[in-house]
Design an enzyme around this catalytic site. Structure first.
Site, PDB file in Angstrom:
ATOM      1  N   GLY A   1       0.787  -1.236   0.000  1.00  0.00           N
ATOM      2  CA  GLY A   1       0.000   0.000   0.000  1.00  0.00           C
ATOM      3  C   GLY A   1       0.810   1.273   0.000  1.00  0.00           C
ATOM      4  O   GLY A   1       1.537   1.564  -0.945  1.00  0.00           O
TER       5      GLY A   1
ATOM      6  N   LYS B   1       2.807 -10.163  -3.903  1.00  0.00           N
ATOM      7  CA  LYS B   1       3.633  -9.001  -3.551  1.00  0.00           C
ATOM      8  C   LYS B   1       5.088  -9.422  -3.441  1.00  0.00           C
ATOM      9  O   LYS B   1       5.992  -8.741  -3.931  1.00  0.00           O
ATOM     10  CB  LYS B   1       3.129  -8.388  -2.249  1.00  0.00           C
TER      11      LYS B   1
ATOM     12  N   GLY C   1      -6.131   0.338   2.231  1.00  0.00           N
ATOM     13  CA  GLY C   1      -7.003   1.477   2.491  1.00  0.00           C
ATOM     14  C   GLY C   1      -6.958   2.426   1.309  1.00  0.00           C
ATOM     15  O   GLY C   1      -5.924   2.598   0.675  1.00  0.00           O
TER      16      GLY C   1
END
Lengths: 436, 436
Positions: free
Chosen positions: B136, B207, B304
């Protein structure tokens, strides 16, 4: 392939020697990563004869770093001389004015002259990179200057001095006094013979002043930093912190408040469950709190020849990857001429929690008097701990942890308690900082 | 001032909407930081009528993201559609081939097609930025791709899945079962209705595969990742870890070994005193260990809308600061055509410490038999803990922590113990990872 990037290095101490060695040892990787060779073609240092354990190869020797800085032989000037003025300033200014890119690890220089130097760099369209100036190998400048574009920073804080963090870590782990830990740090080469600059917070303040400018788009103002060192931290503080769920760290903190910008360097209680509380020994850590991201924390080696050289080489590589005609973002995130004047928030207006340790005469009414002074100043308490002092039966220790309150109120309350005549020694006040 | 940078955004979910909102709200800051305006001039999403709480202003609407990607109206194509193939792949490929810069948050896409897409970007001289694809808002791509130039990476590892870290944190803090914590995570929106992708390690593997390529200059190979999820972690493991000074985290780890590259995702014991052990809840953390730097740890929000948008905007801002003629470094640190073939190290050759929890019949000779199996396989033990099981008196729990040993030896020893017939339930084996 593009032509080699010609680099001149001034200052061949531990970091300078490591930069030369790494550029040689890692030449083929760097060439593949940057699309061109990075060639250390010229160097300058005080003593030509000293053995630095490196092979300078065909690099041209300059006795005068200013002459090197202006030489048309180089495109990048790497300043590793140190010092806030003198030849470091003269050579960096000369390099920028001559249209050379500059990479520097010099926090003192930037803290004092950074805005002026940035203005020259931006006017000449050259880069001024300084990742190594703050927290050694940790990429905090790149993060704040590039990755966090568009973020509003609320607060930036961190452990930026390895000497202090080593001492505080040893004090807690081994129960030793500040003085004994300092001596060990000196033996291990973590502290200078004259440790004042580190332990009184000056080094942290230099680094903080640079981060403050990046965070808030304001001019650098190291002189406006409130500063307390760690030399008066005792085992009693360390133990009380631990008992209350805190750990003591020397933090540099910059935050925006209603009345301006707070910049402060002081011993700080951080929750022992926070990530930054686990940063031990000479390791550094910088946290940035923004509107979009919340809290980002970068942890790593804050000093050492190779770690610092890594940051210098990253800065040089960024220049190597760029091409003529390229314009990087501004040196301090915002154009130097647009940096806002620094507006200092008054320390008395600081809002936060406080740890207050008092050694008092063991007599009736003392506790009530202390409680009254707190209440009179509208300070509400999170916890109160009272210990008898086994070695000194006539004394007691009272530890107060406040909820968020104003610094002015705490000073007033503690002054009042002191005037009441109940204290046997100077009161200890340590600020508490939120941390994730 | 230079002309505005024209940006097209495909995908208007949580992240896409946040990107549009931030580009509008922070227009003046971004313009000052980048020296030019960043203008969201075009968008594409599935449903034109949905209320996303944003004002699309004059942005041109494209029903087809591929048409948007190729439009001459834009210079940067921001892909926030998701998915490893389909329209995400088609539009990113179309954008690169049409000479548009691309910014994407799509880990699945890069994990599967990253090298091929990088080759197109490098051939066309455009940028492919993907900070938001891994962890993120944490700037790990920028750090590995730019700041660590010249560093040899030994190991990269981290907590890259917030769902798993939330569950493990709750299990330890509240003594709840895996199933109960998963239910809470689903209630809070931290876990999907079908949580398999997160809890079995697939998300972390995607990732990790990208970081592996950046770390070691090799092609991306997510299919070669050894993977174990967290669904079989029990309270008995959590409690035993705590008793022995460890904490359980789902880590993705990539490291170079003599036989090749190890990529593995599994529940891991990390020392409770390490910094990464303090990373709680949905927070992510990535550690990079290099020859010059030692260990660098980046901690922050891994998901988020706003945190991910922050990374996207940082990537777009980097493009805005560049100018025509500028060539950035390669997409995965090394030119795509020079990325080495991936050479997989065999998991059986993994060297490390192991935590082994056995539930055994309470009878004479069991302990000796276990000890013999360990000794026969040259496994030396760091600690042994034996508990009676209060609820089930005929059973005992034996916990072994090994010194560094080979995975093959541990498997052989545990298979032997199982065959000996002393176990009442399946043995639990959890790898231990060094961490600073």
């Amino acid at each position: 392939m593009a032509e080699a990037l010609r680099v001149g290095i001034a200052g061949l101490g531990t970091v300078g020697a490591s930069v030369v060695r790494m550029l040689q040892n890692k030449a083929s990787e760097l060439t593949r990563q940057c699309g061109r060779q990075i060639a250390p073609v010229a160097v300058s240092a005080r003593d030509r004869t000293r053995d630095r354990g490196i092979d300078l190869g065909n690099a041209q020797w300059f006795d005068d770093p200013v002459t090197l800085a202006q030489s048309s032989e180089i495109e990048v000037f790497v300043e590793l001389i140190g010092g806030e003025d003198g030849v470091a300033l003269a050579s960096v200014r000369a390099a920028l004015e001559a249209g050379r890119h500059v990479v520097t690890a010099n926090k003192a220089l930037l803290s004092k002259h950074g805005v002026q130097l940035a203005a020259i760099a931006e006017k000449r369209g050259v880069l001024l990179n300084y990742e190594a100036a703050v927290a050694g190998g940790i990429p905090v400048i790149k993060t704040m200057r590039e990755a966090l574009a568009g973020n509003h920073v609320n607060r930036v804080f961190g452990i930026m001095n390895g000497t202090c963090n080593y001492i505080l870590t040893r004090m807690e782990a081994d129960g030793l006094s500040f003085e004994d830990c300092l001596k060990d740090a000196q033996k291990l080469g973590y502290a200078e013979a004259d440790p004042t600059f580190d332990i009184e917070g000056h080094d942290t303040a230099h680094k903080l002043s640079i981060l403050t400018s990046l965070a808030f788009g304001c001019r650098i103002s190291a002189d406006d930093i409130y500063m307390e060192g760690i030399s008066n931290i005792t085992q009693a503080d360390i133990r009380a912190a631990s008992e209350l769920g805190y750990r003591i760290k020397l933090l540099g903190v910059a935050q925006k408040t209603e009345s301006g910008i707070e910049q402060r360097v002081h011993p700080t209680m951080v929750p022992v469950s926070s990530v930054i509380a686990q940063v031990h020994g000479v390791t550094n850590a910088v946290a940035v709190e923004t509107d979009m991201l919340g809290e980002l924390l970068l942890t790593g080696p804050g000093a050492g020849g190779d770690a610092t050289a890594s940051a210098v080489i990253g800065d040089v590589a960024d220049i190597a990857k760029s091409r003529p005609g390229f314009q990087h973002g501004p040196v301090f995130g915002w154009p130097a001429r647009e940096l806002a004047p620094y507006k200092r928030a008054r320390m008395r207006a600081h809002a936060g929690g406080y740890f207050i340790r008092l050694t008092v005469h063991d007599r009736t009414g003392v506790f009530a008097a202390i409680a009254k002074r707190m209440a009179d100043n509208d300070i509400s308490l999170e916890s109160i701990v009272q210990h008898g002092d086994a070695s000194e039966e006539a004394h007691k220790t009272v530890i107060l942890v406040t909820h968020e309150t104003m610094e002015a109120s705490v000073r007033k309350a503690v002054d009042g308690i002191t005037r009441d005549g109940h204290l046997t020694t100077k009161p200890q006040v340590i600020r508490i900082e939120r941390a994730a």
